[in-house]
Scaffold this active site. Structure first.
Site, PDB file in Angstrom:
ATOM      1  N   HIS A   1      36.613  38.024  36.966  1.00  0.00           N
ATOM      2  CA  HIS A   1      38.062  38.072  37.200  1.00  0.00           C
ATOM      3  C   HIS A   1      38.811  37.015  36.412  1.00  0.00           C
ATOM      4  O   HIS A   1      39.947  36.696  36.731  1.00  0.00           O
ATOM      5  CB  HIS A   1      38.357  37.951  38.704  1.00  0.00           C
ATOM      6  CG  HIS A   1      37.872  39.139  39.491  1.00  0.00           C
ATOM      7  ND1 HIS A   1      37.681  39.137  40.850  1.00  0.00           N
ATOM      8  CD2 HIS A   1      37.524  40.390  39.079  1.00  0.00           C
ATOM      9  CE1 HIS A   1      37.240  40.334  41.251  1.00  0.00           C
ATOM     10  NE2 HIS A   1      37.127  41.101  40.184  1.00  0.00           N
TER      11      HIS A   1
ATOM     12  N   GLN B   1      33.171  36.122  40.855  1.00  0.00           N
ATOM     13  CA  GLN B   1      34.537  36.669  40.910  1.00  0.00           C
ATOM     14  C   GLN B   1      35.533  35.512  40.976  1.00  0.00           C
ATOM     15  O   GLN B   1      36.733  35.737  40.969  1.00  0.00           O
ATOM     16  CB  GLN B   1      34.693  37.528  42.167  1.00  0.00           C
ATOM     17  CG  GLN B   1      33.775  38.734  42.191  1.00  0.00           C
ATOM     18  CD  GLN B   1      33.713  39.343  43.586  1.00  0.00           C
ATOM     19  OE1 GLN B   1      34.537  40.172  43.962  1.00  0.00           O
ATOM     20  NE2 GLN B   1      32.737  38.933  44.371  1.00  0.00           N
ATOM     21  N   ASN B   2      35.016  34.307  41.074  1.00  0.00           N
ATOM     22  CA  ASN B   2      35.901  33.164  41.265  1.00  0.00           C
ATOM     23  C   ASN B   2      36.501  32.700  39.935  1.00  0.00           C
ATOM     24  O   ASN B   2      35.849  32.756  38.899  1.00  0.00           O
ATOM     25  CB  ASN B   2      35.144  32.011  41.929  1.00  0.00           C
ATOM     26  CG  ASN B   2      34.624  32.413  43.297  1.00  0.00           C
ATOM     27  OD1 ASN B   2      35.062  33.425  43.839  1.00  0.00           O
ATOM     28  ND2 ASN B   2      33.704  31.652  43.841  1.00  0.00           N
ATOM     29  N   VAL B   3      37.720  32.206  40.046  1.00  0.00           N
ATOM     30  CA  VAL B   3      38.447  31.780  38.841  1.00  0.00           C
ATOM     31  C   VAL B   3      38.585  30.255  38.826  1.00  0.00           C
ATOM     32  O   VAL B   3      39.259  29.698  37.970  1.00  0.00           O
ATOM     33  CB  VAL B   3      39.851  32.441  38.814  1.00  0.00           C
ATOM     34  CG1 VAL B   3      39.738  33.954  38.754  1.00  0.00           C
ATOM     35  CG2 VAL B   3      40.712  32.021  40.021  1.00  0.00           C
TER      36      VAL B   3
ATOM     37  N   CYS C   1      55.065  31.943  24.059  1.00  0.00           N
ATOM     38  CA  CYS C   1      54.151  32.153  22.921  1.00  0.00           C
ATOM     39  C   CYS C   1      54.955  32.159  21.614  1.00  0.00           C
ATOM     40  O   CYS C   1      56.174  32.343  21.624  1.00  0.00           O
ATOM     41  CB  CYS C   1      53.462  33.498  23.129  1.00  0.00           C
ATOM     42  SG  CYS C   1      52.430  34.070  21.784  1.00  0.00           S
TER      43      CYS C   1
ATOM     44  N   GLY D   1      29.081  34.957  49.638  1.00  0.00           N
ATOM     45  CA  GLY D   1      30.488  34.643  49.922  1.00  0.00           C
ATOM     46  C   GLY D   1      31.493  35.628  49.365  1.00  0.00           C
ATOM     47  O   GLY D   1      32.567  35.226  48.935  1.00  0.00           O
ATOM     48  N   THR D   2      31.136  36.905  49.396  1.00  0.00           N
ATOM     49  CA  THR D   2      32.130  37.905  48.982  1.00  0.00           C
ATOM     50  C   THR D   2      32.253  38.983  50.052  1.00  0.00           C
ATOM     51  O   THR D   2      31.246  39.369  50.670  1.00  0.00           O
ATOM     52  CB  THR D   2      31.788  38.526  47.608  1.00  0.00           C
ATOM     53  OG1 THR D   2      32.716  39.588  47.342  1.00  0.00           O
ATOM     54  CG2 THR D   2      30.362  39.049  47.518  1.00  0.00           C
ATOM     55  N   SER D   3      33.477  39.467  50.249  1.00  0.00           N
ATOM     56  CA  SER D   3      33.710  40.496  51.265  1.00  0.00           C
ATOM     57  C   SER D   3      33.245  41.861  50.781  1.00  0.00           C
ATOM     58  O   SER D   3      33.294  42.831  51.538  1.00  0.00           O
ATOM     59  CB  SER D   3      35.198  40.549  51.636  1.00  0.00           C
ATOM     60  OG  SER D   3      35.955  40.844  50.479  1.00  0.00           O
TER      61      SER D   3
HETATM   62  P1  OAD Z   1      37.310  37.481  50.083  1.00  0.00           P
HETATM   63  O1  OAD Z   1      38.342  36.548  50.602  1.00  0.00           O
HETATM   64  O2  OAD Z   1      37.611  38.922  50.103  1.00  0.00           O
HETATM   65  O3  OAD Z   1      35.952  37.272  50.904  1.00  0.00           O
HETATM   66  C1  OAD Z   1      35.434  35.995  51.129  1.00  0.00           C
HETATM   67  C2  OAD Z   1      34.108  36.146  51.865  1.00  0.00           C
HETATM   68  O4  OAD Z   1      33.514  34.869  51.964  1.00  0.00           O
HETATM   69  C3  OAD Z   1      34.231  36.704  53.279  1.00  0.00           C
HETATM   70  O5  OAD Z   1      33.335  37.801  53.433  1.00  0.00           O
HETATM   71  C4  OAD Z   1      33.827  35.532  54.166  1.00  0.00           C
HETATM   72  O6  OAD Z   1      33.128  35.948  55.325  1.00  0.00           O
HETATM   73  C5  OAD Z   1      32.905  34.761  53.236  1.00  0.00           C
HETATM   74  N1  OAD Z   1      32.799  33.321  53.537  1.00  0.00           N
HETATM   75  C6  OAD Z   1      33.710  32.476  54.075  1.00  0.00           C
HETATM   76  N2  OAD Z   1      33.231  31.225  54.134  1.00  0.00           N
HETATM   77  C7  OAD Z   1      31.971  31.255  53.630  1.00  0.00           C
HETATM   78  C8  OAD Z   1      30.967  30.283  53.414  1.00  0.00           C
HETATM   79  N3  OAD Z   1      31.153  28.999  53.737  1.00  0.00           N
HETATM   80  N4  OAD Z   1      29.805  30.675  52.850  1.00  0.00           N
HETATM   81  C9  OAD Z   1      29.597  31.980  52.522  1.00  0.00           C
HETATM   82  N5  OAD Z   1      30.524  32.940  52.696  1.00  0.00           N
HETATM   83  C10 OAD Z   1      31.693  32.592  53.235  1.00  0.00           C
HETATM   84  O7  OAD Z   1      36.915  36.981  48.608  1.00  0.00           O
HETATM   85  P2  OAD Z   1      36.197  37.790  47.441  1.00  0.00           P
HETATM   86  O8  OAD Z   1      35.194  38.732  47.973  1.00  0.00           O
HETATM   87  O9  OAD Z   1      35.783  36.794  46.426  1.00  0.00           O
HETATM   88  O10 OAD Z   1      40.511  38.854  42.866  1.00  0.00           O
HETATM   89  O11 OAD Z   1      37.420  38.611  46.859  1.00  0.00           O
HETATM   90  C11 OAD Z   1      37.259  39.385  45.706  1.00  0.00           C
HETATM   91  C12 OAD Z   1      38.502  39.332  44.850  1.00  0.00           C
HETATM   92  O12 OAD Z   1      39.644  39.656  45.632  1.00  0.00           O
HETATM   93  C13 OAD Z   1      38.819  37.960  44.293  1.00  0.00           C
HETATM   94  O13 OAD Z   1      38.106  37.670  43.119  1.00  0.00           O
HETATM   95  C14 OAD Z   1      40.289  38.048  44.031  1.00  0.00           C
HETATM   96  C15 OAD Z   1      40.751  38.772  45.270  1.00  0.00           C
HETATM   97  O14 OAD Z   1      41.910  39.544  45.133  1.00  0.00           O
HETATM   98  C16 OAD Z   1      41.215  38.357  41.820  1.00  0.00           C
HETATM   99  O15 OAD Z   1      41.711  37.251  41.805  1.00  0.00           O
HETATM  100  C17 OAD Z   1      41.320  39.313  40.688  1.00  0.00           C
END
Ligand code: OAD
Length: 243
Positions: free
Chosen positions: A120, A102-104, A148, A187-189
């Protein structure tokens, strides 16, 4: 730690198809802020409605442009960490490996996973807000919003709130998730859909699901095993244990 990993390592050794699915947490140890963590998360400090939506860009394109230019600079200055490197090492040794992110930020690609499925989008590309023509790379310095040929404004190639994910990328991610023997969510919520559905798709189709995260998430109860802690510690430990 090693004993705990034994059954997981067995699964990984036996698996011909492995999916790694990552979120902002894997890049946290590279100094890139996550989104939803209290205090430090981007959405604790900035409003998604004002920065990450088509409406925000229509209202104030320069504000959105400047914010992404700042974030892109953070990504360029960051280095892939031990977690990214471990994913890359796992890819090399796996017969059918798919990385879905999901990372950009482009850090997986810089660690060697050039074929990562970017659900994303990417912060590094541009396309026209009006005609959608791809617009190459950001100008250096980013300055004013670039226009553009059609007269529309260029925007980052990121999926904003209210927009659909790229259909082909999502389909490939769903196919990989449904065929995975082992699915590792890192590392995703697990809150943003449709991406957050992927580990559940994998589980329904018989995958062994591993979660790596310091905190509990909506996936934790469904996952077969939760490795509580940092990606930069658990992932290299897994790769080391594989030998
Ligand atoms: P979040 O910020 O929602 O979640 C980050 C997760 O990483 C949390 O559950 C933390 O506990 C965990 N975390 C923190 N440090 C860590 C580490 N060192 N190792 C492992 N895990 C760790 O981020 P995403 O789930 O990626 O969308 O969010 C999803 C989307 O929401 C993103 O892609 C973005 C955002 O709006 C867009 O940009 C379209």
């Amino acid at each position: 730690m090693t004993d705990r990993l034994d059954p997981i390592v067995e699964r990984l050794r036996a698996a011909q198809s492995i999916v790694v699915f990552t979120g902002a947490g894997i890049s946290a140890e590279s100094g890139i802020p996550t989104f939803r963590e209290a205090q430090t998360g981007l959405w604790a400090r900035f409003s998604p409605e004002q920065l990450a939506s088509p409406g925000a860009f229509r209202e104030d394109p320069q504000r959105v442009w400047d914010w992404y230019a700042w974030r892109r600079q953070l990504c360029l200055e960051a280095e892939p960490n031990a977690g990214h490197q471990a994913v890359s090492a796992l890819a090399v040794r796996t017969q059918a490996f798919t990385l879905i992110t999901q990372n950009v930020d482009g850090l997986h690609q810089r660690a060697g996973n050039t074929d990562a499925l970017e659900l994303h989008g990417s912060i590094h590309g541009l396309r026209c807000f009006e005609c959608e023509r791809p617009g190459g790379n950001w100008p250096e310095p980013p300055g004013q919003v670039v226009t553009c040929e059609c007269g529309g404004l260029m925007r980052p190639t990121i999926v904003w709130f209210g927009e659909s994910l790229p259909v082909d990328v999502l389909q490939r991610a769903e196919a990989a998730a449904s065929q995975a023997e082992v699915f590792i969510s890192v590392g995703t919520s697990s809150q943003v859909y449709p991406a957050a559905e992927l580990p559940f798709v994998a589980k329904r189709n018989g995958a062994y699901v591993i979660e790596v995260n310091p905190h509990e998430t909506p996936l934790s109860r469904t996952a077969d095993v939760c490795l509580q802690g940092a990606a930069g510690e658990w992932l290299p430990a897994l790769v080391r244990a594989l030998g």
